[in-house]
Write a protein that holds these residues in place. Structure first.
Motif, PDB file in Angstrom:
ATOM      1  N   MET A  59      12.078 -14.246  14.121  1.00  0.00           N
ATOM      2  CA  MET A  59      11.129 -13.303  14.716  1.00  0.00           C
ATOM      3  C   MET A  59       9.992 -13.019  13.725  1.00  0.00           C
ATOM      4  N   LEU A  60      10.354 -12.713  12.488  1.00  0.00           N
ATOM      5  CA  LEU A  60       9.318 -12.389  11.490  1.00  0.00           C
ATOM      6  C   LEU A  60       8.403 -13.585  11.224  1.00  0.00           C
ATOM      7  N   ARG A  61       8.977 -14.789  11.246  1.00  0.00           N
ATOM      8  CA  ARG A  61       8.174 -15.994  11.006  1.00  0.00           C
ATOM      9  C   ARG A  61       7.141 -16.147  12.115  1.00  0.00           C
ATOM     10  N   GLU A  62       7.576 -15.853  13.349  1.00  0.00           N
ATOM     11  CA  GLU A  62       6.664 -16.035  14.485  1.00  0.00           C
ATOM     12  C   GLU A  62       5.563 -14.980  14.536  1.00  0.00           C
ATOM     13  N   CYS A  63       5.747 -13.891  13.796  1.00  0.00           N
ATOM     14  CA  CYS A  63       4.636 -12.909  13.772  1.00  0.00           C
ATOM     15  C   CYS A  63       4.118 -12.723  12.354  1.00  0.00           C
ATOM     16  N   GLU A  64       4.044 -13.819  11.638  1.00  0.00           N
ATOM     17  CA  GLU A  64       3.494 -13.774  10.284  1.00  0.00           C
ATOM     18  C   GLU A  64       1.981 -13.922  10.359  1.00  0.00           C
ATOM     19  N   PRO A  65       1.232 -12.975   9.791  1.00  0.00           N
ATOM     20  CA  PRO A  65      -0.232 -13.097   9.851  1.00  0.00           C
ATOM     21  C   PRO A  65      -0.754 -14.003   8.739  1.00  0.00           C
ATOM     22  N   ASP A  66      -1.961 -14.494   8.927  1.00  0.00           N
ATOM     23  CA  ASP A  66      -2.649 -15.248   7.865  1.00  0.00           C
ATOM     24  C   ASP A  66      -3.174 -14.234   6.845  1.00  0.00           C
ATOM     25  N   PRO A  67      -2.659 -14.269   5.608  1.00  0.00           N
ATOM     26  CA  PRO A  67      -3.053 -13.246   4.628  1.00  0.00           C
ATOM     27  C   PRO A  67      -4.540 -13.290   4.276  1.00  0.00           C
ATOM     28  N   GLU A  68      -5.210 -14.411   4.602  1.00  0.00           N
ATOM     29  CA  GLU A  68      -6.644 -14.532   4.313  1.00  0.00           C
ATOM     30  C   GLU A  68      -7.501 -13.951   5.448  1.00  0.00           C
ATOM     31  N   ALA A  69      -6.864 -13.688   6.579  1.00  0.00           N
ATOM     32  CA  ALA A  69      -7.634 -13.212   7.739  1.00  0.00           C
ATOM     33  C   ALA A  69      -8.071 -11.763   7.536  1.00  0.00           C
ATOM     34  N   PRO A  70      -9.149 -11.331   8.238  1.00  0.00           N
ATOM     35  CA  PRO A  70      -9.560  -9.923   8.148  1.00  0.00           C
ATOM     36  C   PRO A  70      -8.437  -9.025   8.691  1.00  0.00           C
ATOM     37  N   PRO A  71      -8.390  -7.752   8.220  1.00  0.00           N
ATOM     38  CA  PRO A  71      -7.285  -6.855   8.577  1.00  0.00           C
ATOM     39  C   PRO A  71      -6.984  -6.783  10.068  1.00  0.00           C
ATOM     40  N   ARG A  72      -8.014  -6.552  10.890  1.00  0.00           N
ATOM     41  CA  ARG A  72      -7.753  -6.415  12.323  1.00  0.00           C
ATOM     42  C   ARG A  72      -7.167  -7.700  12.906  1.00  0.00           C
ATOM     43  N   ALA A 125       2.065  -4.333   8.394  1.00  0.00           N
ATOM     44  CA  ALA A 125       1.033  -3.544   9.074  1.00  0.00           C
ATOM     45  C   ALA A 125       0.303  -2.661   8.059  1.00  0.00           C
ATOM     46  N   LEU A 126       1.055  -2.013   7.167  1.00  0.00           N
ATOM     47  CA  LEU A 126       0.427  -1.159   6.149  1.00  0.00           C
ATOM     48  C   LEU A 126      -0.469  -1.993   5.248  1.00  0.00           C
ATOM     49  N   HIS A 127       0.002  -3.186   4.922  1.00  0.00           N
ATOM     50  CA  HIS A 127      -0.772  -4.081   4.061  1.00  0.00           C
ATOM     51  C   HIS A 127      -2.064  -4.507   4.773  1.00  0.00           C
ATOM     52  N   ALA A 128      -1.933  -4.861   6.040  1.00  0.00           N
ATOM     53  CA  ALA A 128      -3.120  -5.275   6.805  1.00  0.00           C
ATOM     54  C   ALA A 128      -4.138  -4.139   6.887  1.00  0.00           C
ATOM     55  N   LEU A 129      -3.631  -2.895   6.912  1.00  0.00           N
ATOM     56  CA  LEU A 129      -4.524  -1.738   6.967  1.00  0.00           C
ATOM     57  C   LEU A 129      -5.084  -1.392   5.584  1.00  0.00           C
ATOM     58  N   GLY A 130      -4.622  -2.105   4.555  1.00  0.00           N
ATOM     59  CA  GLY A 130      -5.067  -1.820   3.193  1.00  0.00           C
ATOM     60  C   GLY A 130      -4.509  -0.514   2.658  1.00  0.00           C
TER      61      GLY A 130
END
Lengths: 213, 213
Positions: free
Chosen positions: A73-86, A136-141
């Motif tokens: 599940m976590l693998r399938e919702c892994e974001p690209d860390p280089e992508a913008p936060p939103r 999510a917290l990381h993506a929000l900075g």
């Protein structure tokens, strides 16, 4: 089908992975507590005794299967860390909705059915939710969120989970529209939680404030 | 203690209420599936056979106990229908937090433990959540909400539940401050869900929108 020789030669890690994979497949057809060790061993072409060579007991095998389900599940919702936060949030949520579209029934059976009350399932569920929350917290900075913000973002996962489970059945809107609502809701919840130390908060108010008490 | 005579004279409704009351008290000490019919009957000073005169079977008794627990919860978070909308939401949430402060363990055991997966418990839980959701929609003056708004408000209950369960343990803020955050979050979620038919929504954005896809 494997021959007796190839079976005996399979490295331990491969064998464990194979057995867990069989468990995961069976999990789509029945609740974890009904997963039969005999059937798993038979599907792998090994004896029940040999399965217990790789997993000390039934519970250890179940734990490995549930962990594998959570990792998937976590693998399938892994974001690209280089992508913008939103965009990272959108990727996580799109992945999560896609996962539930394909695996709603086993997800519900595992985490919201009777199995969900088992200690080890609850523990793995909470770890998975923590990982989702951290992303999510990381993506929000938000590197040093207040305890109330962490509490709210963890609770937001429950909001997302329930909204997603309803959505897979009811489909009131397209996937992207739901993702946008879920992202907006996180923005808003974090804003409300950050304002949460002042009595009325600062989030936009739809309803008339009551008279001061 | 009742005498044999007073026992035999007790009207059926009173007897049912008494038995359910005993069940509710026992529910604070053990999960519902461990609730012993023999002990309930003994505590009421009647025979097991007589208990089954009032409830056709064990499951019917369990259902009555869980329904009573759910009704108690709803009663404790009933808003004053004459109060202004925001005040109604505050009353509901204050009542709910107070309820969980006193009854966290049985609530968790009943709705989030192994019992939570039982069909009848899940059904009563969903009915209770629906009642809570209807009250919130009513307090917001939303008489004809879109399906997405209903989905979001139902999911908001999961957010509230999880935030409240964490709060009773962690207490990062005072109760009124959490209530304010929960009310603000509902405002924001409804706003986001109402805007949910347009791709980006109109809720305040904390993160930079990603480039159009």
């Amino acid at each position: 089908m494997t021959t007796p020789q190839s079976r005996s030669r399979m490295p331990a890690d491969d064998r464990r992975r194979q057995l867990v994979g069989i468990g995961l497949r069976m999990l789509t057809e029945r609740p974890i507590q009904e997963l039969s060790i005999d059937q798993v061993a038979a599907a792998a072409g090994i004896s029940r005794g040999l399965l217990f060579h790789y997993f000390p007991n039934k519970r250890a095998f179940y734990v490995a299967v549930v962990r594998a389900a959570a990792r998937r599940m976590l693998r399938e919702c892994e974001p690209d860390p280089e992508a913008p936060p939103r965009r990272q949030l959108e990727q996580m949520l799109t992945g999560y909705l896609g996962f539930l579209e394909r695996r709603r029934d086993p997800y519900v059976a595992l985490f919201r059915g009777t199995a969900g009350g088992a200690d080890y399932v609850r523990e793995i569920y909470e770890e998975t939710r923590d990982a989702f929350t951290r992303r999510a917290l990381h993506a929000l900075g938000l590197d040093a969120p207040t305890p109330l913000v962490v509490l709210a973002v963890r609770a937001w996962f429950c909001f997302v989970e329930d909204a997603a489970l309803s959505w897979t059945v009811e489909r009131p809107v397209e996937r992207d529209a739901l993702v946008a609502v879920l992202v907006s809701s996180l923005d808003a919840l974090v804003t409300a939680a950050e304002a949460g130390t002042t009595p009325q908060g600062t989030a936009p108010q739809r309803v008339t404030p009551s008279a001061p008490r």
